[in-house]
Design a protein around this motif. Sequence first.
Motif, short mmCIF file in Angstrom:
data_model
loop_
_atom_site.label_atom_id
_atom_site.label_comp_id
_atom_site.label_asym_id
_atom_site.label_seq_id
_atom_site.Cartn_x
_atom_site.Cartn_y
_atom_site.Cartn_z
N ALA A 10 0.80 -1.34 -0.04
CA ALA A 10 0.06 -0.02 -0.05
C ALA A 10 0.75 1.28 -0.02
N GLN A 11 0.37 2.24 0.98
CA GLN A 11 1.39 3.36 0.84
C GLN A 11 2.76 3.40 1.14
N TYR D 49 -7.13 -3.66 -5.33
CA TYR D 49 -6.79 -4.43 -4.07
C TYR D 49 -5.24 -4.81 -4.28
N GLU D 50 -4.69 -4.79 -2.94
CA GLU D 50 -3.42 -5.35 -2.72
C GLU D 50 -3.49 -6.03 -1.46
N TRP D 122 -5.51 -4.17 1.20
CA TRP D 122 -5.36 -2.45 1.06
C TRP D 122 -6.38 -2.23 -0.22
N LYS D 123 -7.03 -1.14 -0.29
CA LYS D 123 -7.38 -0.72 -1.59
C LYS D 123 -6.84 0.90 -1.99
N ARG D 124 -6.85 0.85 -3.23
CA ARG D 124 -6.34 2.18 -3.75
C ARG D 124 -7.56 2.53 -4.79
N TRP D 134 -4.73 5.76 -1.96
CA TRP D 134 -4.80 4.71 -0.97
C TRP D 134 -5.92 5.17 -0.12
N CYS D 137 -7.96 4.31 6.10
CA CYS D 137 -8.07 3.07 6.65
C CYS D 137 -9.45 3.04 7.22
#
Lengths: 80, 80, 141, 141
Positions: A10-11, D49-50, D122-124, D134, D137
């Motif tokens: 992510a980030q 999604y990661e 996690w989603k972007r 991103w 949360c």
Amino acid sequence: MPRIELEYFAQLGEQAGRRAETRETSETTAGALYEELRAAYGFALPAGQMRVAVNAAFRPWTQSLKEGDHVVFIPPVSGG
Amino acid sequence: MPRIELEYFAQLGEQAGRRAETRETSETTAGALYEELRAAYGFALPAGQMRVAVNAAFRPWTQSLKEGDHVVFIPPVSGG
Amino acid sequence: MNRFLIADRAVDIGALRETLLKPEAGGFCTFEGWVRQTNDGRLVSAIEYEAFAPLAISEGRSILDEVMERFDITAICAMHRTGYLPVGDLAVWIGVAAPHRDAAFKACRYVIDEIKRRVPIWKREHYVDGQIEWVACHHVG
Amino acid sequence: MNRFLIADRAVDIGALRETLLKPEAGGFCTFEGWVRQTNDGRLVSAIEYEAFAPLAISEGRSILDEVMERFDITAICAMHRTGYLPVGDLAVWIGVAAPHRDAAFKACRYVIDEIKRRVPIWKREHYVDGQIEWVACHHVG
């Protein structure tokens, strides 16, 4: 100095400019390693807002590290 | 005497020995008609445990009946 | 979108689901009722459902109207079977699409609870031992 | 039956559902998360999604184990997508079969809530205006 396998999601991946790396470090805990990387890459998130996984299991920030450990810092999740 | 269209469902169909009938009656309300039929067929359920529909809409037991009305007594439901 | 169906044969639930796909929905909840092999400790072979269809449909629609009013949902569909259904068959299907999951879950639960409480459908259980019985009510109809 | 999947391409959810059909189950609840066209008032074109897959899978399995222990259910399966998903795509699917509906609903709700709370995914968001971000949360990971 032990070599640690790091993967960034992510980030953190964006801020580090990479998805993974192998890094030698003199730090001996997951928490201290995060502070080292935070200084290096300017990670925005403090450790207190994250968790850490060592060898694909959640561990406390005080977890000690050894050669070959695989470390992932877990930013706040947003799946679903 | 008005002729009423009756349809019987679930245990009422079994107890009446039929699924439907046209019946002339001197009773003028849905509740009174049920008592007449209960005496005729030995329906086990008291009206208080049921509802009644006239022309495919729920109605009070005091609903008055007229020629050609379609009446269904609704035993406790068990769908789902 | 708000549709209540009484069906006397198997329905393609994939097709029902597709009617509910909406770009403004982020959460989708379904409930299915299946014929279970036991009830109150007795072995069931099948369930026969009988409906007073015109009233079942209007009462079902009333339930879906209530749901559209009470919950922040996008689209909803419910289907109830009639006829003879062996163990494992689908007796009821409800699908609810909503912007957020909380409303989807609550609306779906409301619909199945209300169907069981008010829609004029009755079931007769066929047991493995050959007996057949109208099931004691969930509720006064 | 208790299976948690991370999938990098579309999954046949009809096939997942079929693995959960059990004659001892009378109620079946599913939840699906879809990519919605708006979020916080912004127009979304897609979500990426990661997942940290090994941990996501073990954490997902822990959730399903908890659910099997806490609720009276028969079988459960959950799937979460990774990769680039345009609006309308299926991001998450959860199916729960249980003897009775109450447990099916509650277990299904528990699983989606816990996935959002603890599974490392996690989603972007990709917005129609070209921006990519991103997503803040749901929770501390």
